[in-house]
Design an enzyme around this catalytic site. Structure first.
Site, PDB file in Angstrom:
ATOM      1  N   HIS A  55       0.766  -0.918  -0.116  1.00  0.00           N
ATOM      2  CA  HIS A  55      -0.271  -0.148  -0.315  1.00  0.00           C
ATOM      3  C   HIS A  55       1.049   1.558   0.012  1.00  0.00           C
ATOM      4  O   HIS A  55       0.662   2.269   1.007  1.00  0.00           O
ATOM      5  CB  HIS A  55      -1.231  -0.020   1.463  1.00  0.00           C
ATOM      6  CG  HIS A  55      -1.683  -0.504   1.128  1.00  0.00           C
ATOM      7  ND1 HIS A  55      -2.948  -1.383   2.760  1.00  0.00           N
ATOM      8  CD2 HIS A  55      -2.702  -1.782  -0.051  1.00  0.00           C
ATOM      9  CE1 HIS A  55      -3.722  -1.989   1.657  1.00  0.00           C
ATOM     10  NE2 HIS A  55      -3.622  -2.135   0.529  1.00  0.00           N
ATOM     11  N   HIS A 111     -11.934  -9.181  -5.196  1.00  0.00           N
ATOM     12  CA  HIS A 111     -11.870  -7.842  -5.426  1.00  0.00           C
ATOM     13  C   HIS A 111     -10.593  -6.878  -6.367  1.00  0.00           C
ATOM     14  O   HIS A 111     -10.115  -7.722  -7.365  1.00  0.00           O
ATOM     15  CB  HIS A 111     -10.904  -8.074  -3.842  1.00  0.00           C
ATOM     16  CG  HIS A 111     -10.619  -6.912  -3.446  1.00  0.00           C
ATOM     17  ND1 HIS A 111     -11.012  -5.202  -3.999  1.00  0.00           N
ATOM     18  CD2 HIS A 111      -9.550  -6.589  -2.630  1.00  0.00           C
ATOM     19  CE1 HIS A 111     -10.004  -4.031  -2.901  1.00  0.00           C
ATOM     20  NE2 HIS A 111      -9.101  -5.420  -2.357  1.00  0.00           N
ATOM     21  N   GLU A 113      -8.790  -4.833  -5.834  1.00  0.00           N
ATOM     22  CA  GLU A 113      -7.283  -3.882  -6.009  1.00  0.00           C
ATOM     23  C   GLU A 113      -6.477  -5.008  -6.596  1.00  0.00           C
ATOM     24  O   GLU A 113      -5.520  -5.726  -6.631  1.00  0.00           O
ATOM     25  CB  GLU A 113      -7.077  -4.430  -5.005  1.00  0.00           C
ATOM     26  CG  GLU A 113      -6.010  -3.238  -4.637  1.00  0.00           C
ATOM     27  CD  GLU A 113      -5.683  -2.859  -2.640  1.00  0.00           C
ATOM     28  OE1 GLU A 113      -6.660  -3.243  -1.906  1.00  0.00           O
ATOM     29  OE2 GLU A 113      -5.026  -2.423  -2.195  1.00  0.00           O
ATOM     30  N   ASP A 115      -3.549  -5.133  -6.179  1.00  0.00           N
ATOM     31  CA  ASP A 115      -2.809  -7.197  -5.796  1.00  0.00           C
ATOM     32  C   ASP A 115      -3.314  -8.515  -6.079  1.00  0.00           C
ATOM     33  O   ASP A 115      -3.023  -9.599  -5.856  1.00  0.00           O
ATOM     34  CB  ASP A 115      -2.298  -6.767  -4.006  1.00  0.00           C
ATOM     35  CG  ASP A 115      -3.427  -7.016  -3.366  1.00  0.00           C
ATOM     36  OD1 ASP A 115      -4.192  -6.336  -3.445  1.00  0.00           O
ATOM     37  OD2 ASP A 115      -3.317  -7.048  -1.946  1.00  0.00           O
ATOM     38  N   HIS A 179     -11.975  -4.761   2.120  1.00  0.00           N
ATOM     39  CA  HIS A 179     -12.247  -3.496   2.071  1.00  0.00           C
ATOM     40  C   HIS A 179     -12.323  -2.774   1.881  1.00  0.00           C
ATOM     41  O   HIS A 179     -12.442  -1.493   1.532  1.00  0.00           O
ATOM     42  CB  HIS A 179     -10.487  -3.386   3.347  1.00  0.00           C
ATOM     43  CG  HIS A 179      -9.934  -3.333   2.544  1.00  0.00           C
ATOM     44  ND1 HIS A 179      -8.307  -2.316   2.047  1.00  0.00           N
ATOM     45  CD2 HIS A 179      -9.297  -4.591   1.198  1.00  0.00           C
ATOM     46  CE1 HIS A 179      -7.692  -2.980   0.905  1.00  0.00           C
ATOM     47  NE2 HIS A 179      -7.994  -4.124   0.401  1.00  0.00           N
ATOM     48  N   ASP A 198      -9.129 -11.128   0.731  1.00  0.00           N
ATOM     49  CA  ASP A 198      -8.818 -10.140   2.204  1.00  0.00           C
ATOM     50  C   ASP A 198      -8.668 -10.510   3.780  1.00  0.00           C
ATOM     51  O   ASP A 198      -7.926 -10.796   4.047  1.00  0.00           O
ATOM     52  CB  ASP A 198      -8.703  -8.402   1.931  1.00  0.00           C
ATOM     53  CG  ASP A 198      -7.999  -8.082   0.626  1.00  0.00           C
ATOM     54  OD1 ASP A 198      -6.551  -8.582   0.538  1.00  0.00           O
ATOM     55  OD2 ASP A 198      -8.323  -7.187  -0.183  1.00  0.00           O
ATOM     56  N   TYR A 226      -2.228  -7.469  10.428  1.00  0.00           N
ATOM     57  CA  TYR A 226      -2.687  -7.310   9.503  1.00  0.00           C
ATOM     58  C   TYR A 226      -4.362  -6.283  10.280  1.00  0.00           C
ATOM     59  O   TYR A 226      -5.257  -5.995   8.802  1.00  0.00           O
ATOM     60  CB  TYR A 226      -3.224  -8.449   8.400  1.00  0.00           C
ATOM     61  CG  TYR A 226      -3.415  -8.933   6.888  1.00  0.00           C
ATOM     62  CD1 TYR A 226      -2.817  -8.889   6.933  1.00  0.00           C
ATOM     63  CD2 TYR A 226      -4.812  -8.737   7.301  1.00  0.00           C
ATOM     64  CE1 TYR A 226      -4.384  -8.860   5.361  1.00  0.00           C
ATOM     65  CE2 TYR A 226      -5.938  -8.653   5.911  1.00  0.00           C
ATOM     66  CZ  TYR A 226      -5.449  -9.172   4.771  1.00  0.00           C
ATOM     67  OH  TYR A 226      -5.756  -8.619   3.494  1.00  0.00           O
ATOM     68  N   HIS A 259      -4.010 -13.655   0.818  1.00  0.00           N
ATOM     69  CA  HIS A 259      -2.951 -13.418   2.046  1.00  0.00           C
ATOM     70  C   HIS A 259      -2.242 -13.824   2.823  1.00  0.00           C
ATOM     71  O   HIS A 259      -3.516 -14.231   3.751  1.00  0.00           O
ATOM     72  CB  HIS A 259      -2.430 -12.094   1.871  1.00  0.00           C
ATOM     73  CG  HIS A 259      -2.981 -10.861   0.853  1.00  0.00           C
ATOM     74  ND1 HIS A 259      -2.651 -10.364  -0.031  1.00  0.00           N
ATOM     75  CD2 HIS A 259      -4.018  -9.901   1.261  1.00  0.00           C
ATOM     76  CE1 HIS A 259      -2.277  -9.208  -0.206  1.00  0.00           C
ATOM     77  NE2 HIS A 259      -3.381  -9.147  -0.149  1.00  0.00           N
TER      78      HIS A 259
HETATM   79 FE1  FEO Z   1      -7.902  -5.445  -0.849  1.00  0.00          FE
HETATM   80 FE2  FEO Z   1      -4.646  -7.293  -0.873  1.00  0.00          FE
HETATM   81  O1  FEO Z   1      -5.944  -6.212  -2.070  1.00  0.00           O
END
Ligand code: FEO
Length: 493
Positions: A55, A111, A113, A115, A179, A198, A226, A259
């Site tokens: 991030h 999601h 994002e 990643d 998130h 996530d 986290y 993750h």
């Molecule tokens: Fe919200 Fe692991 O990206």
């Protein structure tokens, strides 16, 4: 190896750089392919041992991380999520070693994002026309990042499902603001796997893949870090979502996040832990955070620590100079604390930038139910303590009036103030401050989850709320147009 490279260059005439890249991939990544999760479900992600920040520079990585993508090979072949953009070529090459990409029937994007979506564009170049299942909000985030590419989006809501053959289905569960507004989870029947994206993850590289095989203290420390640094602002949404998931009565054998480690032994242990963490979590701990110019404020910090120990010998006390400490680790300690004390000397009518930056992050993380106190030295104007108190109140802490504001270096009378400040910090459990912002005009309200501001002057015409409607008059079933939470998650501004 250098000799082997030169040999290849001589025989083939290819460039030195290309051969180096080939060796790099074969030696470093050649064995990084699928790992079995259960039956026909494989992990096919990226184990990132070299990652240091995430991030931007907002999240420190201490024990590696992973971007977990999953391959389901039932009657239909399904790819759940991809990996971060820098690893897209390697991801696709690995995938090609496992299957013919044209066999992929469905791509699930839990999601948007990058990643998790960062390899999507490259993948879709190879298999254009493959349907992508995601939330309506994810279409916005994916097109916002990668452009309108004409991908075959199929938008889904909670409870929608698709048949993947062999008597198994994928059921979708929206996870708005866990998130991002576009987040969702996918549940696979038959094998009872929840691909939670996530939620329930950790930034932790676990080559063994499963939580029960991971180093336990590190696993739980990373899971808490986290939660505290990424998910804590969304705790109220999480509490409702956990109840909703419970109401779906899903048999969950495995929770496979995007993750870190996969939960397979008592997978609901992380769900139970999240329920505890989402409920204004605190332990019997006080954390002191400060920065100092000429050691005066540092002396007060250590005096506070000693006084906490004197007044409450069983209470854990931790002290951090924020300019020398990892900000995310300190946030994790704040998450565990029932009270904090924050110190800065006055510098040019304000506070040190190290403390100010950290307080900005503290505000974003929306800790609730904790007490706070301020301290600091000054030479002439001495504004730092008031500024700190205001910032701590704005961050949602119950701020003690008692403080230590020391002219030049702390003397005996200043250390005497530490006693009262600590006594106040240790009393009661702390409640969030609710500001009285009564006004004659209809107030604006802000969504505590995503930050959307409801302005009565503008209303929310897209949801049928006419301009001029006070927040109090909006129907109870109205939801935030950005993140979908209800009125109870809004706070008067
Ligand atoms: Fe919200 Fe692991 O990206």
């Amino acid at each position: 190896m250098e000799g082997a490279i030169i040999n290849i260059i001589t025989r083939t005439g290819v460039s030195f750089d290309l051969v180096k890249v080939m060796f790099h991939h074969v030696i470093l990544y050649g064995d990084r392919m699928r790992k079995n999760v259960k039956n026909n479900v494989s992990w096919i992600g990226y184990m990132d041992w070299e990652l240091e920040i995430f991030h931007g520079d907002e999240y420190s990585i201490s024990n590696g991380s992973s971007q977990n993508a999953y391959l389901i090979e039932e009657g239909k072949t399904v790819l759940v999520d991809t990996v971060w953009t820098p690893h897209r070529s390697e991801f696709i090459e690995n995938l090609k070693k496992e299957i013919d990409l044209k066999k992929i029937d469905i791509v699930i994007m839990n999601h948007g994002e990058c990643d998790h979506s960062g390899s999507l564009a490259a993948l879709m170049d190879e298999i254009p026309g493959t349907p992508i299942y995601c939330t309506a909000s994810a279409v916005k985030s994916l097109e916002g990042q990668y452009g309108k590419k004409g991908w075959d989006f199929h938008t889904v809501k909670t409870g929608d499902s698709i048949d993947i053959g062999n008597g198994k289905k994928l059921v979708f569960v929206e996870m708005r603001m866990l998130h991002w507004p576009d987040s969702m989870a996918t549940y696979m029947t038959g094998d009872n796997i929840l691909f939670s994206n996530d939620a329930f993850g950790q930034h932790f590289a676990v080559e063994e893949l499963f939580a029960d095989l991971a180093d336990q203290p590190t696993l739980w420390r990373e899971a808490m870090k986290y939660y505290a640094n990424i998910l804590n602002p969304f705790s109220s949404v999480l509490q409702k979502k956990l109840k909703e998931i419970e109401g779906l009565n899903l048999d969950i054998d495995i929770i496979a996040p995007s993750h870190g480690a996969i939960w397979r032994k008592d997978p609901l242990q992380i769900v139970r832990t999240y329920a505890k963490w989402a409920d204004s979590y605190k332990e019997d701990q006080v954390t002191v955070v400060y920065d100092t110019m000429w050691e005066g404020t540092a002396k007060i910090a250590h005096a506070i620590s000693e006084e906490v120990h004197r007044q409450a010998p069983n209470t854990v006390v931790k002290v951090y100079n924020i300019s020398k400490s990892d900000k995310n680790d300190v946030m994790t300690e704040v998450f565990k604390s029932k009270a904090i004390a924050v110190g800065s000397p006055t510098v040019v009518n304000s506070i040190l930038s190290s403390v100010a930056g950290w307080l900005e992050m503290l505000t974003q993380l929306k800790f609730r139910g904790k007490k706070a106190a301020a301290f600091g030295c000054y030479g002439w104007s001495g504004e730092s303590v008031k500024i700190l108190q205001q910032k701590l109140a704005d961050a949602g802490f119950e701020v003690c009036e008692e403080n230590v504001r020391s002219n030049w270096n702390p003397e005996d009378e200043d250390f005497a103030l530490v006693l009262a400040m600590v006594k106040s910090l240790l009393s009661g459990d702390g409640d969030a401050i609710v500001e009285d912002t009564a006004s004659d005009n209809p107030a604006k309200y802000q969504c505590e989850v995503c930050g959307y501001v409801y302005d009565p002057e503008k209303g929310d015409p897209d949801s049928g709320i006419a301009p001029g409607t006070p927040f109090e008059s909006i129907p109870d079933d109205w939801v935030c147009p950005i993140c979908g939470v209800g009125k109870s998650d809004f706070k008067k501004m």
